[in-house]
Design a protein around this motif. Structure first.
Motif, short mmCIF file in Angstrom:
data_model
loop_
_atom_site.label_atom_id
_atom_site.label_comp_id
_atom_site.label_asym_id
_atom_site.label_seq_id
_atom_site.Cartn_x
_atom_site.Cartn_y
_atom_site.Cartn_z
N VAL A 181 0.84 -1.20 0.00
CA VAL A 181 0.00 0.00 0.00
C VAL A 181 0.88 1.25 0.00
CG1 VAL A 181 -1.72 1.31 1.30
CG2 VAL A 181 -1.91 -1.17 1.16
N ALA A 182 1.94 1.23 0.81
CA ALA A 182 2.81 2.40 0.95
C ALA A 182 3.56 2.70 -0.35
CB ALA A 182 3.80 2.19 2.10
N ILE A 183 4.05 1.65 -1.01
CA ILE A 183 4.84 1.89 -2.22
C ILE A 183 3.93 2.34 -3.37
CG2 ILE A 183 4.92 -0.33 -3.46
CD1 ILE A 183 8.00 1.68 -2.36
N HIS A 184 2.68 1.91 -3.32
CA HIS A 184 1.68 2.37 -4.28
C HIS A 184 1.42 3.87 -4.07
CE1 HIS A 184 -1.83 2.51 -6.78
NE2 HIS A 184 -2.65 2.72 -5.77
N GLN A 185 1.26 4.24 -2.81
CA GLN A 185 1.07 5.65 -2.44
C GLN A 185 2.29 6.48 -2.87
OE1 GLN A 185 -1.53 6.99 -0.90
NE2 GLN A 185 -0.88 8.79 0.23
N ALA A 186 3.48 5.91 -2.63
CA ALA A 186 4.72 6.62 -2.97
C ALA A 186 4.82 6.83 -4.49
CB ALA A 186 5.93 5.85 -2.46
N ALA A 187 4.38 5.83 -5.25
CA ALA A 187 4.43 5.93 -6.71
C ALA A 187 3.51 7.03 -7.21
CB ALA A 187 4.05 4.59 -7.33
N MET A 188 2.38 7.24 -6.52
CA MET A 188 1.43 8.28 -6.96
C MET A 188 1.85 9.66 -6.49
SD MET A 188 -2.39 6.69 -6.64
CE MET A 188 -2.31 6.70 -4.87
N LYS A 189 2.34 9.75 -5.24
CA LYS A 189 2.58 11.07 -4.64
C LYS A 189 4.05 11.46 -4.60
CE LYS A 189 -1.73 11.31 -2.61
NZ LYS A 189 -2.64 12.38 -2.26
N HIS A 190 4.94 10.50 -4.88
CA HIS A 190 6.39 10.73 -4.84
C HIS A 190 6.89 11.10 -3.45
CE1 HIS A 190 6.15 10.45 -9.13
NE2 HIS A 190 5.24 11.40 -9.13
N ARG A 191 6.07 10.84 -2.44
CA ARG A 191 6.52 11.04 -1.06
C ARG A 191 5.63 10.23 -0.14
NH1 ARG A 191 3.80 14.64 1.81
NH2 ARG A 191 5.60 15.51 2.82
N LEU A 192 6.12 10.04 1.09
CA LEU A 192 5.32 9.34 2.10
C LEU A 192 5.37 10.15 3.38
CD1 LEU A 192 6.33 5.59 1.62
CD2 LEU A 192 4.09 6.59 1.20
N SER A 193 4.22 10.22 4.05
CA SER A 193 4.18 10.96 5.31
C SER A 193 4.27 9.99 6.48
CB SER A 193 2.90 11.78 5.38
OG SER A 193 2.23 11.58 6.59
N GLU A 194 4.98 10.43 7.52
CA GLU A 194 5.18 9.58 8.70
C GLU A 194 3.84 9.28 9.38
OE1 GLU A 194 7.14 11.59 11.82
OE2 GLU A 194 7.50 9.78 13.00
N LYS A 195 3.01 10.32 9.53
CA LYS A 195 1.72 10.13 10.20
C LYS A 195 0.83 9.18 9.41
CE LYS A 195 1.44 14.63 12.42
NZ LYS A 195 1.01 16.00 12.10
N TRP A 196 0.83 9.37 8.08
CA TRP A 196 0.05 8.48 7.21
C TRP A 196 0.51 7.04 7.40
CZ3 TRP A 196 1.37 5.12 3.31
CH2 TRP A 196 0.31 4.68 2.49
N MET A 197 1.81 6.85 7.45
CA MET A 197 2.39 5.51 7.61
C MET A 197 1.98 4.89 8.94
SD MET A 197 4.35 3.69 5.61
CE MET A 197 4.79 1.98 5.92
N HIS A 198 1.97 5.70 10.01
CA HIS A 198 1.55 5.17 11.32
C HIS A 198 0.07 4.78 11.29
CE1 HIS A 198 5.30 5.73 13.20
NE2 HIS A 198 5.26 7.04 13.32
N GLY A 199 -0.75 5.60 10.62
CA GLY A 199 -2.18 5.27 10.50
C GLY A 199 -2.37 3.94 9.79
N LEU A 200 -1.63 3.79 8.67
CA LEU A 200 -1.68 2.54 7.90
C LEU A 200 -1.22 1.36 8.75
CD1 LEU A 200 -1.77 1.12 5.03
CD2 LEU A 200 0.63 1.74 4.83
N ASN A 201 -0.05 1.51 9.39
CA ASN A 201 0.55 0.42 10.16
C ASN A 201 -0.30 0.00 11.35
OD1 ASN A 201 2.84 -0.09 8.68
ND2 ASN A 201 4.14 1.32 9.82
N LEU A 202 -0.77 0.99 12.12
CA LEU A 202 -1.51 0.65 13.34
C LEU A 202 -2.85 0.01 13.02
CD1 LEU A 202 -0.70 3.66 15.69
CD2 LEU A 202 -0.07 1.26 16.01
N THR A 203 -3.50 0.46 11.94
CA THR A 203 -4.78 -0.13 11.55
C THR A 203 -4.58 -1.60 11.18
OG1 THR A 203 -5.35 2.01 10.62
CG2 THR A 203 -6.78 0.17 10.05
N ALA A 204 -3.55 -1.86 10.39
CA ALA A 204 -3.27 -3.23 9.99
C ALA A 204 -2.93 -4.09 11.21
CB ALA A 204 -2.11 -3.25 8.99
#
Lengths: 245, 105
Positions: free
Chosen positions: A129-152
């Motif tokens: 999911v993260a690398i897909h997001q990175a491919a679209m936005k060319h960046r990743l946010s730390e908070k977004w990553m924590h939201g993704l990780n903790l939910t999973a």
């Protein structure tokens, strides 16, 4: 969205596009069914291997890896020694080195401790999911990553416990296609990546070679080493091919 | 609801060996500059590892090449991914296809 894509200067974006924790939670939702079914299956297997609910809870909280937990349950049932189980799990999860390395460019600005927190809950699925997001936005946010990780992570723990409790009444989880959730999710993650990256020729070549190598190498060595070798070789091929263009 | 000592040791050991590969590159590679070829290599890792995992799930059984129902169920899953661009739809279609195949085969 359309407006943001038209803005090519990345300097405008930080405070507008800073992805929030809640958006990370949302991005995780499509994978939840996969986690639920695999976590559920893991709970069922762990319970039938003779693990207690408390042990299953501890496993899903501390280990948090489907492949590792399936191996642990299987080897415990076959009364393998703890050392042998740990060593096997180590080799199977070495592939996470590659995922973690692929994400590292996006979090270079963070401190080692914050990077540790980002990586601690990294899985095949959150990586996809993260690398897909990175491919679209060319960046990743730390908070977004924590939201993704903790939910999973939470979903995984709940699924394991649910599987442990309810698994007693499910005689044949394969009949329900539960076991296909994992490969189907990998298929989805790969196809979505291929579509978003827009270098289809090189990507397809890499994917094809990786699959062929996995099949060929599986005759020679164990499945976890196979994954690592095929990944390294296919990515190297992709690197070489992209250089020639 | 008890936790056996041996199982506890196994779980702690397993959690350490799963944590290290997850965090080591993120913690270390952030400190050093990766050369251009390294970045290009890392760029292809996601596709390579995902394809490898798919290959293993679909085509390998007991260390040998095998064409089972998984390969057939993968086709509607791929179609669902291309058409819907949704991970959830891909997973659901894949599971339904597998269920149907097992029902009829």
């Amino acid at each position: 969205m359309a407006l943001q894509e038209n803005l090519t200067a990345p300097n405008y974006e930080p405070h507008i596009q800073e992805e929030r924790f809640l958006q990370g939670v949302k991005s995780c939702i499509p994978t939840l069914l996969g986690y639920l079914s695999i976590g559920f299956a893991a709970g069922v297997v762990e319970k039938t291997a003779g693990l207690s609910i408390a042990e299953i809870l501890l496993m899903s909280v501390l280990i948090y890896a489907g492949s590792a937990q399936f191996i642990a349950a299987g080897m415990l049932a076959a009364s393998g020694s703890p050392a042998a189980i740990v060593l096997t799990i180590f080799f199977v999860n070495l592939r996470h080195l590659l995922l973690s390395a692929a994400l590292s460019p996006y979090f270079r600005h963070l401190s080692p401790l914050k990077n540790l927190l980002v990586g601690a809950l990294l899985t095949d699925e959150t990586f996809g999911v993260a690398i897909h997001q990175a491919a679209m936005k060319h960046r990743l946010s730390e908070k977004w990553m924590h939201g993704l990780n903790l939910t999973a992570y939470l979903n995984w723990i709940i699924a394991n416990i649910a599987g442990a409790f309810l698994g007693q009444w499910i005689a044949d989880p394969e009949r329900l296609g539960l076991d296909f959730a994992l490969p189907a999710m990998f298929i989805g993650l790969l196809v979505l990546q291929l579509i978003s990256r827009r270098k289809l020729k090189a990507d397809l070549l890499v994917a094809f070679c990786s699959i062929c190598l996995v099949v060929a190498l599986s005759y020679l060595t164990s499945s976890s080493i196979t994954i690592i070798l095929a990944t390294i070789a296919a990515a190297t091929l992709g690197m070489a091919v992209s250089k020639w263009k | 609801m008890e936790i056996r000592w041996e199982v506890f040791l196994m779980i702690v050991g397993a959690s350490i060996v799963t944590l290290i590969p997850r965090v080591l590159p993120l913690v270390l590679l952030s400190r050093i500059q990766i050369p251009e070829w390294g970045m290009r290599w890392l760029n292809f890792v996601p596709v390579a590892v995902m394809a490898a995992l798919i290959g293993q799930e679909l085509l390998v059984q007991d260390g040998k090449l095998s064409f089972g129902a998984e390969v057939i169920a993968a086709l509607p899953a791929v179609a669902a991914a291309v058409l819907t661009r949704s991970l959830l739809a891909t997973v659901i279609v894949g599971m339904l296809a597998m269920m149907a195949l097992r029902f009829f085969l």
